[in-house]
Design a protein around this motif. Structure first.
Motif, PDB file in Angstrom:
ATOM      1  N   UNK A  81      93.784-121.255  23.926  1.00  0.00           N
ATOM      2  CA  UNK A  81      93.141-122.558  23.739  1.00  0.00           C
ATOM      3  C   UNK A  81      92.267-122.895  24.940  1.00  0.00           C
ATOM      4  N   UNK A  82      92.803-122.695  26.135  1.00  0.00           N
ATOM      5  CA  UNK A  82      92.029-122.967  27.349  1.00  0.00           C
ATOM      6  C   UNK A  82      90.801-122.067  27.419  1.00  0.00           C
ATOM      7  N   UNK A  83      90.974-120.806  27.031  1.00  0.00           N
ATOM      8  CA  UNK A  83      89.846-119.870  27.042  1.00  0.00           C
ATOM      9  C   UNK A  83      88.761-120.313  26.071  1.00  0.00           C
ATOM     10  N   UNK A  84      89.156-120.671  24.860  1.00  0.00           N
ATOM     11  CA  UNK A  84      88.177-121.064  23.845  1.00  0.00           C
ATOM     12  C   UNK A  84      87.409-122.311  24.269  1.00  0.00           C
ATOM     13  N   UNK A  85      88.129-123.315  24.758  1.00  0.00           N
ATOM     14  CA  UNK A  85      87.471-124.552  25.186  1.00  0.00           C
ATOM     15  C   UNK A  85      86.519-124.281  26.343  1.00  0.00           C
ATOM     16  N   UNK A  86      86.982-123.523  27.320  1.00  0.00           N
ATOM     17  CA  UNK A  86      86.160-123.246  28.497  1.00  0.00           C
ATOM     18  C   UNK A  86      84.929-122.430  28.129  1.00  0.00           C
ATOM     19  N   UNK A  87      85.110-121.437  27.274  1.00  0.00           N
ATOM     20  CA  UNK A  87      83.978-120.611  26.863  1.00  0.00           C
ATOM     21  C   UNK A  87      82.938-121.445  26.120  1.00  0.00           C
ATOM     22  N   UNK A  88      83.387-122.309  25.216  1.00  0.00           N
ATOM     23  CA  UNK A  88      82.450-123.137  24.456  1.00  0.00           C
ATOM     24  C   UNK A  88      81.715-124.129  25.359  1.00  0.00           C
TER      25      UNK A  88
END
Length: 218
Positions: A81-88
């Motif tokens: 979740x943290x990866x997806x949010x940060x990447x976006x």
């Protein structure tokens, strides 16, 4: 008496000290904008690559069955979740910079400073993501949220410098996108005081930015 010589012009018609030519303000050149753009692309690409390196299975992870393996992946849900949010978020910032059409050929000192400080917080983001995905405590959420707020603030400074240097009031300022990011970061900090596990969900608010932008522009 002979007419006075016209003021000296530099850089293809630009006047010294950021004066106006033909009603358009030209900022004094400090560094070619294309050099900052190249640095920006490189930093964003590097930061995006570092994000995925933070997704790690435990060293003692030794699944015997597919079910064990899937359970191990499920244990990384916070990290994903943290990866997806940060990447976006990084994609949104990079695409906003890539779509800018009103940047002058030469960047002013204020534009260069804002861009470099913005890139500073971009490089810190992989560490912030690692902290918030690994530790379910309010302090980690606050670190990540502070990183997001600083990204938004420096983004606003870049937009203002672009408007000032280009002399165009119609240059996009991203106030809706930046405002939502700051609001979601503050909301995440508040949620973390109650339940750090759900604090990252506050960033879902940023998906509303395109709809709000269309309503404002319409």
């Amino acid at each position: 008496m002979a007419d006075a010589a016209p003021p000296r012009q530099l850089n293809g018609g630009k006047m010294p000290n950021g004066t106006r030519i033909g009603g358009t303000r030209k900022a004094a050149g400090f560094i070619p904008t294309r050099r900052l753009e190249a640095l920006t692309d490189a930093v964003f690409a590097f930061a995006m690559t570092l994000l995925v390196l933070n997704i790690e299975l435990p060293d003692d992870f030794d699944p015997k069955t597919t079910r064990d393996f899937m359970q191990g992946l499920a244990g990384l849900s916070d990290t994903f979740i943290a990866y997806l949010i940060t990447f976006l978020v990084l994609v949104a910032f990079w695409s906003g910079r890539a779509q800018a059409t009103h940047e002058p050929e030469m960047a002013s000192p204020s534009y260069a400073r804002a861009t470099l400080f913005h890139l500073l917080w971009v490089t810190v983001l992989p560490f912030s993501m690692l902290a918030v995905s690994r530790y379910d405590v309010a302090g980690a959420v606050w670190l990540y949220s502070a990183n997001m707020i600083l990204l938004a603030v420096t983004g606003i400074l870049i937009s203002r410098a672009t408007k000032r240097d280009s002399g165009r009031e119609d240059a996009g300022d991203g106030r809706i996108e930046f405002g939502l990011l700051i609001a979601s970061a503050i909301l995440s900090m508040l949620i973390s005081l109650i339940s750090p596990d759900y604090a990252m969900l506050a960033y879902v608010l940023n998906f509303a930015a395109p709809f709000l932008r269309r309503r404002v522009d319409g």
